[in-house]
Design a protein around this motif. Structure first.
Motif, PDB file in Angstrom:
ATOM      1  N   PRO A  83      45.695  33.444  44.029  1.00 52.33           N
ATOM      2  CA  PRO A  83      46.428  32.193  44.270  1.00 52.33           C
ATOM      3  C   PRO A  83      45.970  31.088  43.326  1.00 52.33           C
ATOM      4  O   PRO A  83      44.777  30.956  43.048  1.00 52.33           O
ATOM      5  N   ARG A  84      46.922  30.305  42.842  1.00 51.21           N
ATOM      6  CA  ARG A  84      46.621  29.196  41.933  1.00 51.21           C
ATOM      7  C   ARG A  84      46.243  27.926  42.690  1.00 51.21           C
ATOM      8  O   ARG A  84      45.799  26.964  42.095  1.00 51.21           O
ATOM      9  N   ALA A  85      46.441  27.939  44.009  1.00 53.57           N
ATOM     10  CA  ALA A  85      46.087  26.810  44.875  1.00 53.57           C
ATOM     11  C   ALA A  85      45.932  27.383  46.284  1.00 53.57           C
ATOM     12  O   ALA A  85      46.032  28.593  46.494  1.00 53.57           O
ATOM     13  N   LYS A  86      45.689  26.507  47.245  1.00 54.45           N
ATOM     14  CA  LYS A  86      45.675  26.901  48.646  1.00 54.45           C
ATOM     15  C   LYS A  86      47.082  26.669  49.182  1.00 54.45           C
ATOM     16  O   LYS A  86      47.713  25.671  48.855  1.00 54.45           O
ATOM     17  N   TYR A  87      47.551  27.606  50.020  1.00 50.92           N
ATOM     18  CA  TYR A  87      48.911  27.498  50.557  1.00 50.92           C
ATOM     19  C   TYR A  87      48.879  27.532  52.082  1.00 50.92           C
ATOM     20  O   TYR A  87      48.209  28.372  52.675  1.00 50.92           O
TER      21      TYR A  87
END
Length: 129
Positions: free
Chosen positions: A58-62
């Motif tokens: 993941p490129r960020a937290k979702y």
């Protein structure tokens, strides 16, 4: 700091913008009225093309608003999810419990008519194990 929310029927360019702007936590909504089959197709596409890197990380937290289906919950790298479905289960005297390789709704309410059905997942019908 405000966190962006993206709805699954919106264009992906918003997600790309949020990531480019350095948002480290993105909320994903608009999933409740959609079918699981449509969501699987849409989220597979968005997670593969935008939300994860080439290694699948993941490129960020979702955060997933309204994620209740196991097929969605365990398929994507959610950092967090929420749903009122579990509150509704509790209101009706039920809990979710692991049973082998799946999860089942076990009724614990002594008021439930399920307590008399020997084939039901009522706590009175379960073996001690």
């Amino acid at each position: 700091k405000l966190k962006p929310v993206w709805h699954v029927r919106e264009p992906e360019h918003w997600l790309e913008r949020y990531l480019e702007e350095g948002h480290d936590y993105i909320f994903i909504g608009g999933m409740v009225p959609e079918t699981n089959s449509w969501l699987l197709e849409r989220l597979d596409d968005v997670f593969n093309r935008v939300l994860t890197d080439d290694e699948g990380r993941p490129r960020a937290k979702y955060h997933g608003f309204g994620v209740t289906a196991w097929s969605l919950l365990f398929r994507y790298p959610w950092y967090s999810v929420d749903s009122t479905a579990y509150l509704i289960r509790a209101a009706y005297g039920m809990v979710v419990a692991p049973m082998g390789d799946r999860f089942v709704d076990i009724t614990i309410s002594s008021e439930s008519p399920r307590r008399f059905d020997k084939n039901s997942w009522h706590v009175r019908n379960l073996t001690p194990r």
